[in-house]
Scaffold this active site. Structure first.
Site, PDB file in Angstrom:
ATOM      1  N   GLU A 167      20.323  70.671  57.879  1.00 19.72           N
ATOM      2  CA  GLU A 167      19.275  71.481  58.507  1.00 19.72           C
ATOM      3  C   GLU A 167      19.496  72.962  58.211  1.00 19.72           C
ATOM      4  OE1 GLU A 167      21.081  69.139  59.892  1.00 19.72           O
ATOM      5  OE2 GLU A 167      19.643  67.596  60.453  1.00 19.72           O
ATOM      6  N   ALA A 183      30.321  39.231  38.855  1.00 19.25           N
ATOM      7  CA  ALA A 183      29.570  39.056  37.608  1.00 19.25           C
ATOM      8  C   ALA A 183      29.763  37.604  37.181  1.00 19.25           C
ATOM      9  CB  ALA A 183      30.113  39.996  36.541  1.00 19.25           C
ATOM     10  N   TRP A 234      34.681  40.153  28.945  1.00 26.50           N
ATOM     11  CA  TRP A 234      33.839  40.507  30.092  1.00 26.50           C
ATOM     12  C   TRP A 234      32.731  39.478  30.256  1.00 26.50           C
ATOM     13  CZ3 TRP A 234      36.029  43.785  33.197  1.00 26.50           C
ATOM     14  CH2 TRP A 234      36.865  44.765  32.694  1.00 26.50           C
ATOM     15  N   ARG A 275      31.211  51.584  42.994  1.00 32.39           N
ATOM     16  CA  ARG A 275      32.546  51.986  43.473  1.00 32.39           C
ATOM     17  C   ARG A 275      32.505  53.410  44.006  1.00 32.39           C
ATOM     18  NH1 ARG A 275      36.139  49.686  38.376  1.00 32.39           N
ATOM     19  NH2 ARG A 275      35.871  47.480  38.853  1.00 32.39           N
ATOM     20  N   LEU A 284      40.068  49.396  38.794  1.00 32.76           N
ATOM     21  CA  LEU A 284      39.183  49.586  39.954  1.00 32.76           C
ATOM     22  C   LEU A 284      38.832  51.041  40.237  1.00 32.76           C
ATOM     23  CD1 LEU A 284      40.754  46.931  42.367  1.00 32.76           C
ATOM     24  CD2 LEU A 284      38.882  46.618  40.750  1.00 32.76           C
ATOM     25  N   GLU A 329      35.580  43.124  45.276  1.00 34.80           N
ATOM     26  CA  GLU A 329      35.483  42.730  43.857  1.00 34.80           C
ATOM     27  C   GLU A 329      36.477  41.617  43.573  1.00 34.80           C
ATOM     28  OE1 GLU A 329      34.446  45.129  40.576  1.00 34.80           O
ATOM     29  OE2 GLU A 329      34.736  46.965  41.733  1.00 34.80           O
ATOM     30  N   GLY A 354      37.885  37.425  43.603  1.00 33.51           N
ATOM     31  CA  GLY A 354      37.421  36.127  43.114  1.00 33.51           C
ATOM     32  C   GLY A 354      36.907  35.285  44.275  1.00 33.51           C
TER      33      GLY A 354
HETATM   34  N1  LIG Z   1      33.687  38.094  37.145  1.00 36.32           N
HETATM   35  C1  LIG Z   1      34.008  38.655  38.271  1.00 36.32           C
HETATM   36  O1  LIG Z   1      33.198  39.342  38.898  1.00 36.32           O
HETATM   37  C2  LIG Z   1      35.366  38.473  38.811  1.00 36.32           C
HETATM   38  C3  LIG Z   1      36.211  37.555  38.271  1.00 36.32           C
HETATM   39  N2  LIG Z   1      37.436  37.357  38.805  1.00 36.32           N
HETATM   40  C4  LIG Z   1      38.252  36.294  38.247  1.00 36.32           C
HETATM   41  O2  LIG Z   1      38.510  35.369  39.292  1.00 36.32           O
HETATM   42  C5  LIG Z   1      39.800  34.809  39.125  1.00 36.32           C
HETATM   43  C6  LIG Z   1      40.591  35.000  40.415  1.00 36.32           C
HETATM   44  O3  LIG Z   1      39.882  34.410  41.473  1.00 36.32           O
HETATM   45  P1  LIG Z   1      40.648  33.911  42.783  1.00 36.32           P
HETATM   46  O4  LIG Z   1      41.777  33.078  42.381  1.00 36.32           O
HETATM   47  O5  LIG Z   1      39.643  33.327  43.669  1.00 36.32           O
HETATM   48  O6  LIG Z   1      41.269  35.278  43.299  1.00 36.32           O
HETATM   49  P2  LIG Z   1      41.008  36.263  44.525  1.00 36.32           P
HETATM   50  O7  LIG Z   1      40.728  37.628  44.035  1.00 36.32           O
HETATM   51  O8  LIG Z   1      40.041  35.691  45.471  1.00 36.32           O
HETATM   52  O9  LIG Z   1      42.423  36.258  45.165  1.00 36.32           O
HETATM   53  C7  LIG Z   1      42.904  35.213  45.988  1.00 36.32           C
HETATM   54  C8  LIG Z   1      44.125  35.703  46.679  1.00 36.32           C
HETATM   55  O10 LIG Z   1      43.763  36.579  47.707  1.00 36.32           O
HETATM   56  C9  LIG Z   1      44.837  36.695  48.606  1.00 36.32           C
HETATM   57  N3  LIG Z   1      44.414  36.535  50.007  1.00 36.32           N
HETATM   58  C10 LIG Z   1      44.791  37.360  50.996  1.00 36.32           C
HETATM   59  N4  LIG Z   1      44.305  36.962  52.158  1.00 36.32           N
HETATM   60  C11 LIG Z   1      43.594  35.878  51.933  1.00 36.32           C
HETATM   61  C12 LIG Z   1      42.859  35.029  52.775  1.00 36.32           C
HETATM   62  N5  LIG Z   1      42.782  35.223  54.077  1.00 36.32           N
HETATM   63  N6  LIG Z   1      42.262  33.992  52.211  1.00 36.32           N
HETATM   64  C13 LIG Z   1      42.326  33.786  50.886  1.00 36.32           C
HETATM   65  N7  LIG Z   1      43.021  34.575  50.034  1.00 36.32           N
HETATM   66  C14 LIG Z   1      43.668  35.601  50.556  1.00 36.32           C
HETATM   67  C15 LIG Z   1      45.837  35.619  48.204  1.00 36.32           C
HETATM   68  O11 LIG Z   1      46.796  36.336  47.440  1.00 36.32           O
HETATM   69  P3  LIG Z   1      48.337  35.925  47.328  1.00 36.32           P
HETATM   70  O12 LIG Z   1      48.340  34.632  46.587  1.00 36.32           O
HETATM   71  O13 LIG Z   1      48.915  37.044  46.549  1.00 36.32           O
HETATM   72  O14 LIG Z   1      48.849  35.801  48.711  1.00 36.32           O
HETATM   73  C16 LIG Z   1      45.011  34.701  47.348  1.00 36.32           C
HETATM   74  O15 LIG Z   1      45.772  33.966  46.442  1.00 36.32           O
HETATM   75  C17 LIG Z   1      40.420  35.495  37.949  1.00 36.32           C
HETATM   76  O16 LIG Z   1      40.271  34.673  36.830  1.00 36.32           O
HETATM   77  C18 LIG Z   1      39.600  36.741  37.778  1.00 36.32           C
HETATM   78  O17 LIG Z   1      39.538  37.139  36.432  1.00 36.32           O
HETATM   79  C19 LIG Z   1      37.869  38.073  39.864  1.00 36.32           C
HETATM   80  C20 LIG Z   1      37.077  39.030  40.439  1.00 36.32           C
HETATM   81  C21 LIG Z   1      35.739  39.274  39.963  1.00 36.32           C
HETATM   82  N1  LIG Z   2      34.987  40.403  34.798  1.00 37.01           N
HETATM   83  C1  LIG Z   2      34.089  41.257  35.293  1.00 37.01           C
HETATM   84  C2  LIG Z   2      34.349  41.979  36.475  1.00 37.01           C
HETATM   85  N2  LIG Z   2      35.508  41.805  37.131  1.00 37.01           N
HETATM   86  C3  LIG Z   2      35.999  42.686  38.189  1.00 37.01           C
HETATM   87  O1  LIG Z   2      36.288  43.965  37.663  1.00 37.01           O
HETATM   88  C4  LIG Z   2      37.705  44.186  37.714  1.00 37.01           C
HETATM   89  C5  LIG Z   2      38.166  44.976  36.515  1.00 37.01           C
HETATM   90  O2  LIG Z   2      37.856  46.327  36.769  1.00 37.01           O
HETATM   91  P1  LIG Z   2      38.401  47.509  35.837  1.00 37.01           P
HETATM   92  O3  LIG Z   2      39.828  47.181  35.486  1.00 37.01           O
HETATM   93  O4  LIG Z   2      38.284  48.749  36.650  1.00 37.01           O
HETATM   94  O5  LIG Z   2      37.518  47.550  34.627  1.00 37.01           O
HETATM   95  C6  LIG Z   2      38.283  42.791  37.769  1.00 37.01           C
HETATM   96  O6  LIG Z   2      39.554  42.716  38.286  1.00 37.01           O
HETATM   97  C7  LIG Z   2      37.301  42.127  38.710  1.00 37.01           C
HETATM   98  O7  LIG Z   2      37.483  42.529  40.040  1.00 37.01           O
HETATM   99  N3  LIG Z   2      33.389  42.836  36.940  1.00 37.01           N
HETATM  100  C8  LIG Z   2      32.222  43.011  36.264  1.00 37.01           C
HETATM  101  O8  LIG Z   2      31.380  43.801  36.715  1.00 37.01           O
HETATM  102  N4  LIG Z   2      31.981  42.347  35.141  1.00 37.01           N
HETATM  103  C9  LIG Z   2      32.846  41.463  34.613  1.00 37.01           C
HETATM  104  O9  LIG Z   2      32.556  40.895  33.578  1.00 37.01           O
END
Ligand SMILES: NC(=O)C1=CN([C@@H]2O[C@H](COP(=O)(O)OP(=O)(O)OC[C@H]3O[C@@H](n4cnc5c(N)ncnc54)[C@H](OP(=O)(O)O)[C@@H]3O)[C@@H](O)[C@H]2O)C=CC1
Ligand SMILES: Nc1c(N[C@@H]2O[C@H](COP(=O)(O)O)[C@@H](O)[C@H]2O)[nH]c(=O)[nH]c1=O
Length: 617
Positions: free
Chosen positions: A104, A215, A231, A245, A265, A349, A351
């Site tokens: 303002e 993604a 990717w 982000r 990230l 971000e 899995g």
């Molecule tokens: N394309 C995309 O947008 C993305 C792709 N990916 C891909 O996904 C895959 C990984 O997926 P994912 O295995 O599901 O991994 P996550 O990122 O979901 O991680 C799972 C881990 O989170 C931790 N965690 C902490 N608290 C909790 C809770 N309350 N419940 C569940 N988990 C918890 C544990 O870690 P700990 O075991 O250390 O205790 C668990 O093993 C990879 O191949 C990655 O490349 C990942 C992100 C984005």
């Molecule tokens: N593979 C994938 C994503 N994956 C997410 O982005 C993270 C990687 O980020 P950075 O290291 O900052 O580039 C990876 O760990 C996961 O959380 N994101 C997307 O937009 N597109 C993609 O194809």
């Protein structure tokens, strides 16, 4: 404290569609002229257009600075030569960050004399917490005669206050939904809601606004069966992720994603705000070396289970990574912690494992699904969301207010899992302003906590916008925008090295106290040799001098401080264990202590002078 209200997991049927897009910053332009005939519909159209514009203006700082409530103000006045309701913009302003000059004031300054008799459009009711009502005073002094407000302030201790103050100054205040109603206003209101969705979710559910982003391929996989994921989406989509982000306070991933992807990230490629990175890992079984442990790029927090791999925790701490232990690591507790840290919005971000846990815990509010036109197949290839315990399609969560956007070859689908909370039913009428103070528990009336500048006692924060004049080493008076600027810069004052002097100047020029804090902390980590050698023994003294100057310069702050007499002041920072009180009172609370010391000193002076006067009589 009562548990936060639980929204239903499956959201109700969609209301009117509302496309949610990241809007590009609007360019300043003259609005199209309205029909000449003066009609209610035409004046409503103008009001609605200017209000939407205020929402767009409010959004301008997103991604540039640490997120904060988005305030925008547009001042418009009738065209002198026109007899219809045509109007033109004479001033605009937005809040850049916590502790900077309010929207303002900036709009009124830009408008100057042209503000007299004009209308001010505010996407959100101002929330002055500093006891000086700058926003209201700016509009009154500028000669504004009418104010149109999109939303009342969602925080209870601020809601309705500014509106009442403006009305008591004789200014006509029209609140959308109360004094102004039409389809056009509904659309303008949607813009106001979206621009402050994080604040509204935070106020309603006591957790930050959480967005899950992933993604996936056209066959619904987020990685190949090997776990390889770079990717899935194209370059343009990943650029959009950097923007997302930059608009978030924190980005969260699970342990597996760190082990598999070694992500950074950061919001690289878009200049501006860099969010905190949070890793959730129950086991703390994380790599010794990882991009996330490079805290020069961005700050990192590892949230883990109490007692997990303490030796490794220490190694992380040595690298500058903050480790926070939870009794039971789960998404809701981590979100409560993020709420206590003052975060407004968080980007997940992770899995499918962690995303399923977060959705089940009902902490995810919105989804951004990037879909790439490719097929990878694989029965074991990871998918975006793991098991939610549903086995009938009728149980599926329906996204609301869905929008679709093509980004190069990819498609971005976004929608809300939980509707933006509608706080209007609990809006008090003008004569029913809440007098209770949510920061003060009725059972602990002697404790007053403060932290963020939007809190009731936000003026006690070092981020409050109160410039101080302090003498430098030569005795010349220098103005510092906030106590935080002064404090951070003094880490490097007096060090005979031109680089240290440059850092002092860099901090002094920082556009907001957050930026000053970030620069001060980063430079301290990067260049420990430039830190003044007596810093540890001097920092309390530096802080006290700055506080003393701030509270003696502004009479209303002295008054506010004295009004707390008898109460314990605690800076409610859950992570700063020196200046703040910590999560469970384990912090040393030096900021609270110094304020109490200052309060005693002022009270002593007041008493002494009263006594002296008494003796004279
Ligand atoms: N394309 C995309 O947008 C993305 C792709 N990916 C891909 O996904 C895959 C990984 O997926 P994912 O295995 O599901 O991994 P996550 O990122 O979901 O991680 C799972 C881990 O989170 C931790 N965690 C902490 N608290 C909790 C809770 N309350 N419940 C569940 N988990 C918890 C544990 O870690 P700990 O075991 O250390 O205790 C668990 O093993 C990879 O191949 C990655 O490349 C990942 C992100 C984005
Ligand atoms: N593979 C994938 C994503 N994956 C997410 O982005 C993270 C990687 O980020 P950075 O290291 O900052 O580039 C990876 O760990 C996961 O959380 N994101 C997307 O937009 N597109 C993609 O194809």
């Amino acid at each position: 404290m009562p548990p936060p209200p639980q929204p239903p997991l499956a959201a109700p049927a969609p209301a009117a569609p509302c496309p949610i897009r990241l809007r590009p910053a609007p360019t300043r332009r003259r609005l199209p002229a309205a029909p000449r005939a003066v009609s209610l519909a035409a004046s409503h159209a103008h009001d609605a257009a200017f209000l939407s514009r205020a929402a767009d203006v409010a959004d301008r700082s997103a991604g540039l600075t640490c997120p904060h409530p988005n305030f925008g103000c547009v001042i418009a006045r009738p065209e002198p030569e026109a007899d219809g309701p045509e109007a033109r913009v004479v001033g605009e302003g937005f809040l850049y960050a916590q502790g900077t000059r309010c929207a303002e004031l900036l709009a009124a300054e830009e408008a100057g004399e042209r503000a007299r008799g004009a209308t001010a459009y505010l996407n959100l009711e101002p929330g002055d917490c500093y006891g000086d009502s700058t926003a209201v005073a700016s509009l009154v002094q500028a000669g504004i005669t009418r104010v149109v407000v999109g939303l009342r302030h969602p925080l209870k201790h601020l809601r309705g206050k500014a509106i009442q103050s403006l009305r008591s100054e004789g200014i006509q205040v029209d609140v959308v939904g109360e004094d102004l109603q039409s389809k056009l206003f509904k659309e303008a209101l949607t813009s106001c809601l979206i621009v402050n969705a994080p604040l509204l979710y935070r106020a309603a559910f006591r957790v930050p606004f959480s967005v899950l982003k992933y993604a996936m391929t056209a066959d619904g996989k987020i990685a190949a069966s090997s776990g390889h994921a770079s990717w899935v989406s194209g370059r343009a989509s990943r650029g959009r992720v950097f923007e997302l982000r930059g608009r978030s306070d924190a980005v969260i991933v699970g342990g597996n994603t760190v082990r598999r992807d070694d992500p950074r990230l950061t919001a690289r490629h878009v200049k501006g705000h860099v969010p905190v990175r949070i890793v959730m890992s129950q086991t703390c079984n994380l790599p010794e070396e990882a991009n996330l442990w490079n805290v020069h790029e961005a700050y990192t927090i590892v949230a883990t289970q109490r007692g997990a791999r303490r030796d490794f925790q220490k190694k992380l701490a040595m690298k500058g990574v903050e480790v926070v232990e939870f009794d039971m690591l789960n998404p809701r507790d981590v979100m409560s912690y993020c709420y206590d840290r003052g975060y407004l919005s968080v980007l997940w971000e992770c899995g499918g494992t962690l995303s399923a846990a977060a959705i089940s815990a009902r902490v995810i509010h919105k989804v951004y699904a990037f879909c790439a036109p490719k097929i990878i197949g694989g029965v074991t290839a990871p998918t975006p969301v793991g098991d939610l315990g549903m086995n009938q399609m009728t149980q599926a969560i329906d996204l609301i207010d869905v929008s679709y956007e093509q980004i190069d070859r990819d498609m971005l689908m976004s929608g809300f899992i939980q509707p933006i909370p509608d706080l209007s039913p609990v809006i008090p009428s003008a004569d029913e302003i809440p007098s209770d103070d949510p920061e003060v528990s009725p059972y602990e009336t002697n404790i007053i906590s403060f932290y963020k500048t939007w809190d009731t006692f936000g003026a006690f924060s070092n981020f409050s916008p109160h410039p101080i004049d302090m003498p430098d080493e030569k005795g010349d008076c220098l103005t510092w925008p906030t106590v935080e600027h002064y404090y951070q810069a003094h880490k490097f004052v007096g060090v005979e090295n031109p680089q240290a002097s440059n850092i002092v100047q860099e901090i002094k020029r920082a556009r907001s106290p957050e930026e000053a804090a970030r620069i001060g902390r980063t430079r301290q980590r990067e260049f420990p040799e430039l830190l003044r050698p007596d810093w540890e023994s001097m920092k309390i003294d530096v802080m006290y001098r700055a506080l003393k100057c701030k509270f003696s310069t502004y009479a209303h702050l002295t008054e506010m401080l004295l009004s707390t007499a008898g109460s314990v002041l605690v800076e409610a920072s859950p992570h700063d264990l020196f200046w703040g009180g910590g999560r469970e009172g384990e912090g040393l609370n030096y900021l609270g202590r110094l304020l109490m010391q200052l309060r005693s000193e002022i009270l002593g002076t007041v008493r002494t002078s009263v006594e002296a006067r008494g003796q004279e009589v």
